[in-house]
Design a protein around this motif. Structure first.
Motif, PDB file in Angstrom:
ATOM      1  N   ARG A   1      11.187  11.284  16.780  1.00  0.00           N
ATOM      2  CA  ARG A   1      10.665  10.780  18.047  1.00  0.00           C
ATOM      3  C   ARG A   1       9.140  10.902  18.101  1.00  0.00           C
ATOM      4  O   ARG A   1       8.448   9.991  18.531  1.00  0.00           O
ATOM      5  N   ARG A   2       8.655  12.028  17.626  1.00  0.00           N
ATOM      6  CA  ARG A   2       7.201  12.215  17.633  1.00  0.00           C
ATOM      7  C   ARG A   2       6.534  11.199  16.708  1.00  0.00           C
ATOM      8  O   ARG A   2       5.489  10.642  17.031  1.00  0.00           O
ATOM      9  N   LEU A   3       7.146  10.987  15.567  1.00  0.00           N
ATOM     10  CA  LEU A   3       6.568  10.032  14.618  1.00  0.00           C
ATOM     11  C   LEU A   3       6.620   8.611  15.171  1.00  0.00           C
ATOM     12  O   LEU A   3       5.726   7.812  14.944  1.00  0.00           O
ATOM     13  N   ALA A   4       7.697   8.326  15.898  1.00  0.00           N
ATOM     14  CA  ALA A   4       7.870   6.969  16.413  1.00  0.00           C
ATOM     15  C   ALA A   4       6.725   6.600  17.344  1.00  0.00           C
ATOM     16  O   ALA A   4       6.167   5.510  17.254  1.00  0.00           O
ATOM     17  N   SER A   5       6.358   7.525  18.212  1.00  0.00           N
ATOM     18  CA  SER A   5       5.272   7.208  19.141  1.00  0.00           C
ATOM     19  C   SER A   5       3.962   7.060  18.383  1.00  0.00           C
ATOM     20  O   SER A   5       3.076   6.320  18.771  1.00  0.00           O
ATOM     21  N   LEU A   6       3.882   7.765  17.278  1.00  0.00           N
ATOM     22  CA  LEU A   6       2.686   7.707  16.460  1.00  0.00           C
ATOM     23  C   LEU A   6       2.602   6.388  15.711  1.00  0.00           C
ATOM     24  O   LEU A   6       1.559   5.748  15.630  1.00  0.00           O
ATOM     25  N   CYS A   7       3.751   6.000  15.143  1.00  0.00           N
ATOM     26  CA  CYS A   7       3.784   4.797  14.318  1.00  0.00           C
ATOM     27  C   CYS A   7       3.399   3.570  15.105  1.00  0.00           C
ATOM     28  O   CYS A   7       2.805   2.638  14.577  1.00  0.00           O
ATOM     29  N   GLU A   8       3.789   3.585  16.371  1.00  0.00           N
ATOM     30  CA  GLU A   8       3.467   2.431  17.196  1.00  0.00           C
ATOM     31  C   GLU A   8       1.970   2.205  17.239  1.00  0.00           C
ATOM     32  O   GLU A   8       1.498   1.085  17.285  1.00  0.00           O
ATOM     33  N   GLU A   9       1.249   3.318  17.203  1.00  0.00           N
ATOM     34  CA  GLU A   9      -0.196   3.186  17.313  1.00  0.00           C
ATOM     35  C   GLU A   9      -0.846   2.770  15.994  1.00  0.00           C
ATOM     36  O   GLU A   9      -1.534   1.782  15.905  1.00  0.00           O
ATOM     37  N   LYS A  10      -0.576   3.563  14.974  1.00  0.00           N
ATOM     38  CA  LYS A  10      -1.331   3.270  13.753  1.00  0.00           C
ATOM     39  C   LYS A  10      -0.500   3.123  12.485  1.00  0.00           C
ATOM     40  O   LYS A  10      -1.039   2.775  11.439  1.00  0.00           O
ATOM     41  N   GLY A  11       0.780   3.350  12.616  1.00  0.00           N
ATOM     42  CA  GLY A  11       1.613   3.206  11.424  1.00  0.00           C
ATOM     43  C   GLY A  11       1.435   4.369  10.487  1.00  0.00           C
ATOM     44  O   GLY A  11       0.435   5.087  10.524  1.00  0.00           O
ATOM     45  N   VAL A  12       2.421   4.586   9.658  1.00  0.00           N
ATOM     46  CA  VAL A  12       2.309   5.685   8.704  1.00  0.00           C
ATOM     47  C   VAL A  12       2.544   5.157   7.302  1.00  0.00           C
ATOM     48  O   VAL A  12       3.213   4.159   7.100  1.00  0.00           O
ATOM     49  N   ARG A  13       1.987   5.830   6.375  1.00  0.00           N
ATOM     50  CA  ARG A  13       2.265   5.454   4.995  1.00  0.00           C
ATOM     51  C   ARG A  13       2.531   6.735   4.214  1.00  0.00           C
ATOM     52  O   ARG A  13       2.301   7.839   4.699  1.00  0.00           O
ATOM     53  N   SER A  14       3.020   6.573   3.064  1.00  0.00           N
ATOM     54  CA  SER A  14       3.418   7.731   2.297  1.00  0.00           C
ATOM     55  C   SER A  14       2.605   7.807   1.025  1.00  0.00           C
ATOM     56  O   SER A  14       2.527   6.865   0.262  1.00  0.00           O
ATOM     57  N   GLU A  15       2.000   8.947   0.834  1.00  0.00           N
ATOM     58  CA  GLU A  15       1.158   9.074  -0.357  1.00  0.00           C
ATOM     59  C   GLU A  15       1.566  10.244  -1.227  1.00  0.00           C
ATOM     60  O   GLU A  15       1.578  10.172  -2.441  1.00  0.00           O
ATOM     61  N   GLU A  16       1.895  11.306  -0.540  1.00  0.00           N
ATOM     62  CA  GLU A  16       2.139  12.521  -1.301  1.00  0.00           C
ATOM     63  C   GLU A  16       3.647  12.747  -1.331  1.00  0.00           C
ATOM     64  O   GLU A  16       4.315  12.678  -0.314  1.00  0.00           O
ATOM     65  N   HIS A  17       4.180  12.975  -2.481  1.00  0.00           N
ATOM     66  CA  HIS A  17       5.629  12.965  -2.582  1.00  0.00           C
ATOM     67  C   HIS A  17       6.251  14.289  -2.999  1.00  0.00           C
ATOM     68  O   HIS A  17       7.297  14.328  -3.629  1.00  0.00           O
ATOM     69  N   ALA A  18       5.616  15.373  -2.636  1.00  0.00           N
ATOM     70  CA  ALA A  18       6.165  16.679  -3.010  1.00  0.00           C
ATOM     71  C   ALA A  18       7.579  16.863  -2.456  1.00  0.00           C
ATOM     72  O   ALA A  18       8.476  17.330  -3.148  1.00  0.00           O
ATOM     73  N   TYR A  19       7.768  16.447  -1.217  1.00  0.00           N
ATOM     74  CA  TYR A  19       9.082  16.615  -0.611  1.00  0.00           C
ATOM     75  C   TYR A  19      10.092  15.649  -1.240  1.00  0.00           C
ATOM     76  O   TYR A  19      11.240  16.004  -1.473  1.00  0.00           O
ATOM     77  N   ALA A  20       9.631  14.454  -1.482  1.00  0.00           N
ATOM     78  CA  ALA A  20      10.527  13.471  -2.100  1.00  0.00           C
ATOM     79  C   ALA A  20      10.975  13.953  -3.477  1.00  0.00           C
ATOM     80  O   ALA A  20      12.120  13.740  -3.891  1.00  0.00           O
TER      81      ALA A  20
END
Length: 462
Positions: free
Chosen positions: A325-344
């Motif tokens: 939910r927190r990310l969703a409100s964030l994404c609406e504004e500027k979008g997110v991208r994935s760069e660092e994949h330690a967790y993946a």
RNA sequence: GGCAGGGUGGCCAAGUGGUAAGGCGGAGGUCUGCAAAACCUCCAUCGCGGGUUCGAUUCCCGCCCCUGCCUCCA
């Protein structure tokens, strides 16, 4: 690490190497469609759905075949009880099955053959077995498999024929030459579904359908064969005898079996009557809760079912949804991208280690914490936020809109809730906290929990 | 009886030859008008007894207990 899978056949975890580079053939024993499926069935479907998703994620072109057993004693009996014909019953149950599986967010296999649509293949295979002297026509006209003629019988389940016999409680069918022999083709009885065959009108035994359909669709030898632990013997053992006997080639390379769902430490099963159907459970819990509950335990371990365990799963899911939910409100504004994949990477290692979903979930929770922490401190989360969605998707959880997750209920008066929230915020503005708290208490009575954030007040259901 | 798989904190559940992930729950704290959410801190020596080892929860042996399969069963 590369993908390793526990193989029942060798009783060890082995590096997975497909027969044909880049492709995987996987056959999973589906359900006998005479009743609604219960949580035990759901576990198989979810377990292999995750396996399917992960194999695809690894880049394999996966042929995932899962059958419907739509001819069987229990179907005939049930149809008679209900006074409907078998086809009507099985069609209805297949449709119910899809409703459940779709709810659980299980992807459709690439192929879902039905036994009744593969009579020629089954008959052909039985003919081969008879020709090779592995099967015989018994005195009563049934065709049976002569288990002792097949060398490797027992190799999957680790059973020895002689020990089986001594411990056997099977009613000895006089027509069989050996008590362990199993029926490939049954002579028709009046008022039962029947098909023409070289041995007269009849119907197939249970085991032959899986041999016929898997070999037809995936070839004599294929990569993965799966199902519930209880199918190991005799079903899968018999499949091996049939397929390898008829084809003279190795059958499935890797055998994958999932553990049971228990209730009070006892296997959930139809015969014990201690089962809950999927649709019953879904009346009380959202489908993802059931999925989460299943993923919380490794697929080979027993899984104890209880409302409390589901409740726990729900709370865990809530946690992930809070982050979403927190990310969703964030994404609406500027979008997110994935760069660092330690967790993946950690996630991949977990999944590659025999599909360790509890470990994979732990990665997800760690990732959520990491994101929350960054968000709390106003840091940029664009480096890891994308992975959060991706990894959740690979497990098939947190797929709903977060707001909807927290607010979904059939009879909910959203307008009332929002007007009360507005009223309370007005009171807060006036610093009339007594009134504000009273309103909040009123909402709490409606099971509505408020969260005051920097961008206003959000709410969710308890 | 044969075979298979287990016994890890209050509950659930991963894992590893070098003193144990994660979730739920609980306690304290930060934030908040108060909450909620989030974040921080804390909450286990891994069934019992031996053995191997510098060191075992992890390997070996014995024992106890649980479950499953051996019949239709996911």
């Amino acid at each position: 690490m590369s993908l390793h899978i526990y193989n029942t056949l060798t009783r060890s975890k082995q590096r997975f190497e497909p027969l044909v580079a880049g492709r995987v053939g996987m056959y999973v024993c589906g359900v006998t469609v005479y009743d609604h499926c219960h949580v035990g069935h759901a576990r198989v479907m979810v377990a292999f759905d995750v396996i399917y998703r992960w194999l695809m994620q690894l880049g394999f072109d996966v042929s995932y075949v899962r059958n419907f057993t739509d001819v069987d004693d229990k179907i005939i009996r049930r149809a008679n009880e209900l006074n409907v014909d078998c086809k009507a019953l099985t069609d209805e149950m297949i449709s119910a099955f899809y409703t459940d599986m779709d709810a659980l967010n299980c992807l459709r296999p690439t192929s879902e053959p039905r036994a009744t649509e593969h009579m020629p293949e089954m008959i052909g295979m039985i003919e081969k077995l008879v020709d090779k002297g592995l099967a015989y026509v018994a005195d009563n006209g049934d065709v049976a498999y002569a288990v002792r003629k097949f060398d490797g019988y027992g190799k999957l389940s680790g059973k020895k024929i002689d020990e089986l016999e001594s411990g056997s409680r099977v009613d000895v069918d006089e027509a069989k030459r050996d008590p362990l022999d199993f029926v490939l083709w049954k002579q028709a009885k009046p008022d039962e579904p029947a098909w023409d065959s070289p041995w007269g009108k009849g119907r197939p035994g249970w085991h032959i359908e899986c041999s016929a359909m898997s070999c037809t669709q995936l070839g004599a030898t294929f990569d993965i064969h799966g199902g519930g632990m209880d199918l190991k013997f005799p079903h899968h053992e018999n499949e091996i005898a049939q397929s390898e006997g008829a084809n003279g080639k190795p059958f499935a390379k890797v055998w994958v079996h999932n553990g049971f769902v228990n209730i009070n430490q006892e296997k959930m099963s139809k015969s014990l009557g201690n089962f809950f159907t999927v649709c019953e459970v879904l009346k009380k819990f959202q489908p993802e809760v059931l999925r989460m509950f299943i993923l919380g335990t490794h697929y080979r371990s027993p899984l104890d079912f209880s409302d409390q365990a589901l409740e726990t799963a729900r709370h865990g899911l809530d946690r992930l949804y809070e982050t979403k939910r927190r990310l969703a409100s964030l994404c609406e504004e500027k979008g997110v991208r994935s760069e660092e994949h330690a967790y993946a990477l950690r996630f991949a290692n977990a999944m590659n280690d025999d599909f360790n979903t509890p470990e994979a979930l732990a990665v997800l929770f760690d990732l959520a914490r990491s994101i929350n922490r960054a968000l709390d401190q106003g840091e940029d989360v664009s480096g890891i936020a994308g992975d959060f969605g991706t990894l959740n998707g690979l497990l098939g959880i947190t797929q709903q809109d977060a707001e909807n997750w927290f607010q979904s209920d059939d009879d909910l008066d959203v307008a009332l809730i929002e007007s009360l929230i507005a009223e309370r915020n007005e009171a807060r503005k006036q610093r009339d906290f007594g009134r504000a708290d009273a309103v909040r208490e009123q909402l709490a009575q409606m099971n509505v929990i408020l969260e005051d954030g920097p961008h206003g007040t959000s709410w969710k259901l308890k």
